[in-house]
Design a protein around this motif. Structure first.
Motif: not given
Ligand code: GCB
Length: 597
Positions: A542-548
């Motif tokens: 999940v972390f890797d899907e959201y660049p922010f």
């Protein structure tokens, strides 16, 4: 005037460690003060190590779980008192509040258990042997930070009930020093760096007593002077500076001299790292370069010592964090002993420095309610919100004053998992954020840590934050045992944040699963080593899907002690390391990921 600078020894300043075996006794009926224990000496004391928590040296439950007043006492030998000297006794911390007596006379008091207690001792100490006595108390209430309550049992025993998930360790947790410093002393200093191609400017400000002249010098690692300045404030220019970088620290030495008629009155040396911290768009920048935070929320916690500081334990923790590829940790949920920050300065670790603003949600199992997203108010019906805020404000001021010059400190965290959804919460926190911004000479980012009820829709406090810290337990407290559903819910929330606050960096300050190092199961079940690993991998995806998302600080570095209850098996087991600092299996998965990043 109180000097709070960390104790040093040099040709002018003397610092004598008072650690060791002190005399100790409980005072369950709070009778010691009236009975004159500070004046006559403690009756029938037992011995107690300093620094350490008292709880885990005992073999009886009532002693371990003791709540109320307790006393420490020791002898302090002063060899010689010179006219032009000031004497201070400096405790790294006394948990949670104290009154200090010297030779029976009240010499100082302090509220708050995680920051230094400095007592101006000149008027009380005499040459030769002196009695130093501390009356401490570890009760919690809704004006103390951290917040909690005390329940009195039928037999009169008091029980501390923290609104938080860590054992209410108490005692003298950090080193105690007798400091001899000159009459006109350097009291404090600030530094702040700015960088330009091939150059650094370090602005400084020195607070000193009297009217002497201030000389400032910066030397490199070899001891060669690279810049100097005169006067109480100024700018040091450094050509081709060696920057303090993440996990690659370079430390200069800043020397401050106070001189009068050509004579050096005071001298204070400290390490200085040249680095900048800034938030820009979605990024956290160190020296202008984006950094992705990798590491942990920690506790000061270990076997026997409880929350007592130990260089050996801290060293092991740093070695484990280096092994796993971490670069950052949060001092959840209170400021740690100063030696932690000194070591981070040397190792190039980044610290989110948290004040003890924890437990600001009324529930005896805050962590459980918080994790599951249950809302219960706090600030609107707090019995004395002004006093709570005053204590909180003092902690913000004290932590910034103590830690502002550490290059390792990259942000201030004002609270952990407070109630943030009401106007009352907003009004409570706004002045604290404002104060932190004003007080920090380096203008580091200010943040707070949000639990599940602080959702994108309901949270009133996130706009005050320079980057947003989230504690989320999708796959543990929410949809535990079903990582597929957990991931769906997790992404649903993150999509909302992406719409709400697209221009702010986010850092995950907690995510984790309780895991027994003895339990293996295929297919995995909650509490097994396999589940912890799968949970981590789901979170990473999940972390890797959201660049922010600009950081992942797992909960927790190591297993740690909590109060007893049906939710905890002799403590919180969410460590990636066991309590004796051996890796669980998921630690290897984190190592593989973090070493690549
Ligand atoms: C939290 C708290 C932390 C707890 C953790 C847990 O949200 O911030 O203090 O220990 O959850 O394990 O439940």
């Amino acid at each position: 005037m109180i000097s709070e600078l960390y104790p040093v020894n040099n040709e002018i300043r003397r610092a004598q460690l008072l650690d060791g075996l002190w005399r100790f006794r409980f005072d369950p009926r709070s009778e010691g003060e009236e009975a004159g224990w500070a004046q006559k000496g403690l009756p029938d004391p037992i011995s107690m190590p300093v620094p350490a928590s008292f709880a885990d040296v005992f073999t009886e439950a009532w002693q371990r779980d003791y709540c109320g007043d307790f006393w420490y006492e020791t002898d302090v030998y002063v060899q010689e008192i010179q006219q032009d000297q000031q004497l201070f006794i400096r405790f790294g911390s006394i948990t949670h509040r104290c009154r200090v007596f010297i030779n029976g006379q009240p010499a100082g008091e302090h509220e708050g258990g995680f920051l230094p207690v400095v007592v101006d001792a000149g008027a009380f100490l005499r040459q030769g042997r002196n009695r130093l006595t501390v009356l401490a108390n570890n009760e919690l209430n809704e004006t103390s930070i951290p917040c909690g309550a005390v329940r009195t049992k039928a037999d009169g025993r008091k029980q501390a009930q923290g609104y938080f998930d860590f054992f209410n360790y108490a005692g003298i947790h950090r080193s105690v020093w007798l400091m001899q410093i000159p009459a006109g002393a350097i009291r404090d200093y600030n530094t702040a760096c700015s960088l330009e191609a091939g150059k650094a400017e370090i602005s400084y400000e020195v607070e000193a007593e009297g009217d002497g002249e201030i000389l400032v010098q910066l030397s490199d690692r070899e001891g060669t002077p690279v810049a100097s300045g005169k006067g109480r404030q100024g700018i040091l220019h450094v050509e081709n500076p060696q920057l303090w970088q993440v996990r690659n620290a370079y430390l200069y030495t800043l020397t401050i001299l106070l001189q009068k008629n050509g004579r050096t009155i005071d001298h204070y040396d400290s390490p200085l790292g040249i680095r900048t911290v800034k938030v820009e768009g979605n990024h956290i920048l160190i020296n202008g370069q984006p950094v992705y935070l990798k590491g942990f929320g920690k506790h000061e916690d270990s076997e026997i010592l409880g929350r007592g500081f130990s260089f050996a334990v801290a060293k092991r923790d740093y070695e484990c964090m280096k092994w796993i590829g971490a670069n950052c940790f949060r001092t959840s949920h209170y400021p740690y002993a100063e030696e932690w920050y000194q070591m981070a300065d040397q190792e190039g670790f980044l610290i989110i420095d948290e004040v003890p603003g924890v437990g600001m949600m009324r529930s005896f199992a805050n962590f459980a309610a918080a994790g599951a997203g249950k809302s219960n108010g706090f600030f609107g019906d707090c019995p004395d919100v002004d006093l709570l805020q005053k204590n909180h404000m003092n902690a913000v001021e004290e932590v910034i004053r103590r830690d502002k010059n550490h290059p390792s400190v990259i942000a201030w965290s004002i609270f952990n998992e407070a109630e943030t959804t009401t106007q009352a919460a907003h009004d409570y926190f706004a002045p604290l954020f404002e104060a932190a911004r004003k007080l920090d000479p380096q203008h580091r980012p200010v943040t707070g840590v949000l639990e599940k009820t602080s959702s994108p829709e309901r949270c009133r406090c996130w706009p005050m934050m320079d980057f947003i810290c989230l504690n989320r337990y999708y796959g543990w407290y929410i949809s535990g045992g079903d990582l597929q559903e957990a991931k769906r819910q997790f992404k649903e929330e993150m999509d909302q944040w992406a719409e709400k606050a697209p221009q702010v960096p986010f850092v995950f300050t907690e995510f984790g699963t309780d895991t027994l190092d003895s339990l293996h199961k295929l297919p995995s079940v909650m509490w097994s080593q396999e589940y912890q690993q799968e949970y981590m991998e789901m979170n990473f995806s999940v972390f890797d899907e959201y660049p922010f998302i600009q950081g992942e600080l797992a909960w927790n570095f190591a297993d740690f002690q909590t109060g007893q209850g049906i939710m905890r098996v002799n403590g919180n087991k969410k460590g990636l390391f066991s309590r004796n600092r051996q890796p669980k299996e998921a630690a290897w998965a984190m190592k593989r990921r973090w070493e690549k990043q």
